[in-house]
Design an enzyme around this catalytic site. Structure first.
Site, PDB file in Angstrom:
ATOM      1  N   GLU A   1       0.796  -1.236   0.000  1.00  0.00           N
ATOM      2  CA  GLU A   1       0.000   0.000   0.000  1.00  0.00           C
ATOM      3  C   GLU A   1       0.827   1.284   0.000  1.00  0.00           C
ATOM      4  O   GLU A   1       0.610   2.178   0.825  1.00  0.00           O
ATOM      5  CB  GLU A   1      -0.963  -0.005   1.198  1.00  0.00           C
ATOM      6  CG  GLU A   1      -1.900  -1.196   1.184  1.00  0.00           C
ATOM      7  CD  GLU A   1      -2.894  -1.214   2.353  1.00  0.00           C
ATOM      8  OE1 GLU A   1      -2.782  -0.355   3.250  1.00  0.00           O
ATOM      9  OE2 GLU A   1      -3.780  -2.068   2.336  1.00  0.00           O
TER      10      GLU A   1
ATOM     11  N   GLU B   1      -6.158 -10.702  -1.426  1.00  0.00           N
ATOM     12  CA  GLU B   1      -6.967 -10.505  -0.207  1.00  0.00           C
ATOM     13  C   GLU B   1      -8.448 -10.473  -0.583  1.00  0.00           C
ATOM     14  O   GLU B   1      -9.207  -9.617  -0.127  1.00  0.00           O
ATOM     15  CB  GLU B   1      -6.567  -9.193   0.481  1.00  0.00           C
ATOM     16  CG  GLU B   1      -5.091  -9.122   0.819  1.00  0.00           C
ATOM     17  CD  GLU B   1      -4.689  -7.885   1.619  1.00  0.00           C
ATOM     18  OE1 GLU B   1      -5.576  -7.175   2.136  1.00  0.00           O
ATOM     19  OE2 GLU B   1      -3.477  -7.633   1.716  1.00  0.00           O
TER      20      GLU B   1
HETATM   21  C1  XIL Z   1      -6.479  -6.392   8.146  1.00  0.00           C
HETATM   22  C2  XIL Z   1      -6.749  -7.589   9.052  1.00  0.00           C
HETATM   23  O1  XIL Z   1      -7.604  -8.495   8.370  1.00  0.00           O
HETATM   24  C3  XIL Z   1      -7.373  -7.139  10.345  1.00  0.00           C
HETATM   25  O2  XIL Z   1      -7.478  -8.234  11.259  1.00  0.00           O
HETATM   26  C4  XIL Z   1      -6.525  -6.021  10.980  1.00  0.00           C
HETATM   27  O3  XIL Z   1      -7.193  -5.524  12.123  1.00  0.00           O
HETATM   28  C5  XIL Z   1      -6.302  -4.895   9.990  1.00  0.00           C
HETATM   29  O4  XIL Z   1      -5.719  -5.404   8.799  1.00  0.00           O
HETATM   30  N1  XIL Z   1      -5.090  -4.603   3.560  1.00  0.00           N
HETATM   31  C6  XIL Z   1      -4.087  -5.429   4.019  1.00  0.00           C
HETATM   32  C7  XIL Z   1      -4.356  -6.349   5.155  1.00  0.00           C
HETATM   33  O5  XIL Z   1      -3.011  -5.481   3.402  1.00  0.00           O
HETATM   34  O6  XIL Z   1      -3.209  -6.572   5.936  1.00  0.00           O
HETATM   35  C8  XIL Z   1      -5.477  -5.838   6.026  1.00  0.00           C
HETATM   36  O7  XIL Z   1      -5.757  -6.826   7.009  1.00  0.00           O
HETATM   37  C9  XIL Z   1      -6.694  -5.516   5.189  1.00  0.00           C
HETATM   38  C10 XIL Z   1      -6.397  -4.449   4.169  1.00  0.00           C
END
Ligand code: XIL
Length: 358
Positions: free
Chosen positions: A144, A249
């Site tokens: 990101e 994701e």
């Molecule tokens: C999220 C997790 O799923 C949660 O448990 C945590 O509280 C916050 O992060 N982008 C990403 C992930 O790269 O690491 C994030 O994961 C969601 C958005």
């Protein structure tokens, strides 16, 4: 004879009913594991993790605040368990993530000087990447780093180290994890402006002769609003750079969006009201159908480009675990994955399996 046939047909059904089996000639299917799952305490999830998937990503335990909570302190307990679990169960591990502005340990946010932040980055990458080299398959090296307009995100790293912190992260990762694939990972990088930024970022790494093996499009999307055309353009554009394309994701929210924009910035939060939580007691069939249709459209595209796509990872095993129950509004009931709150396959699951055979 009858028994043998029965056994064969059961084995056949099981093989067909596993996501990983159905897609084994196309791409890996992965999932994200939370702490109870890594500790093998989520009994509902354990058989799904072992049977349905071929890859795992830690949902949180390799993020800075967990794995490197203080300047001289590393906490490898859960991360080590995850890696051992993956190796034992034939699940490729994707490390997530080395350099990210969110979920940083408090000490990092307090670093004032360029030299200290640079030293942190060196120590962090060397210590973690070398520990798992040869044991994990890949790293999301930088996560990101882009704004929606494609410019570099105004993070502590950009502010203190300048734009070169990205190439420097890849240089360090390649040095300390020579046997591990290295990726750039972000959300919305299928969108044209942000995609152009990602392409420029990737080219700047390649121009320095540094290794980058793939790009991860996170894939936090909304039901009936899957940006199919932008996704298709992105698969082509990123693979034209010689990179593996992954969806890292994947989840599809069915709940109302408190904003008029699509984003997956974990730091953005909105307040709860009942209108924002329309399905606390179960998902109506009509919405279930929309979710199935959205997954179907996506997987049709993934199948079409399976020669360019190396992995599709869902962000969680089942709906009960999903971060989308808590983000961007705490206390909601969401249904974004393909296994429900009881760990049972949803209609989208069967549709995805069927698409693999078409
Ligand atoms: C999220 C997790 O799923 C949660 O448990 C945590 O509280 C916050 O992060 N982008 C990403 C992930 O790269 O690491 C994030 O994961 C969601 C958005």
């Amino acid at each position: 004879m009858v028994i043998v046939l029965l056994k064969l047909s059961t084995a056949f059904t099981q093989a067909q009913n596993s996501l990983q089996q159905a897609y084994k000639n196309k791409f890996l299917i992965g999932t994200a594991l939370n702490a109870p799952q890594i500790l093998e305490k989520d009994s509902m999830a354990m058989p799904l993790i072992k049977n349905e998937f071929g890859a795992i990503t830690p949902e949180n335990c390799m993020k800075c605040e967990n794995i490197h909570p203080a300047w001289d302190t590393y906490n490898f307990e859960l991360a080590d368990k995850l890696v051992t679990f993956g190796n034992k169960n034939n699940l490729l591990v994707n490390g997530h993530t080395l350099i990210w502005h969110s979920q940083l340990a408090p000490f990092v946010k307090q670093i004032q000087s360029k030299d200290s932040l640079s030293l942190f980055m060196n120590n962090h990458i060397q210590t973690i990447a070398s520990r798992y080299d040869g044991k994990i398959f890949s790293w999301d090296v930088v996560n990101e780093a882009l704004e929606e307009d494609g410019s570099l995100r105004k993070s502590i790293f950009l502010e203190k180290l300048g734009p070169d912190y990205i190439t420097e992260s890849f240089r360090l990762a390649a040095k300390w994890a020579p046997h591990t694939e290295l990726y750039y990972n972000d959300y919305n990088i299928e969108q044209p402006k942000k995609r152009a930024g990602a392409i420029a970022l990737i080219k700047s790494i390649q121009a320095k002769g540094l290794r980058i093996d793939g790009v991860g499009i996170q894939g936090h999307w909304r039901v009936e609003k899957i940006p199919l055309q932008e996704i298709e353009e992105s698969i082509l554009a990123y693979s034209a750079l010689g990179l593996k394309v992954m969806f890292t994701e994947l989840d599809i929210t069915v709940l109302p969006n408190p904003w008029d924009k699509d984003a997956a910035d974990v730091n953005q939060k909105a307040t709860y009201n009942a209108l924002m939580n329309p399905y606390p007691n179960g998902l109506p069939d009509s919405v279930q159908q929309k979710l199935t249709n959205s997954y179907a459209a996506l997987f049709k595209l993934f199948v079409k480009y399976s020669d360019k796509i190396s992995r599709i990872t869902f962000w969680g095993v089942h709906d009960k675990q999903s971060w989308l129950n808590g983000w961007p509004i705490a206390g909601r009931t969401n249904y974004p994955l393909v296994f429900d709150r009881n760990g049972k396959p949803k209609p989208a699951y069967y549709k995805i399996i069927a698409l693999a055979k078409e």
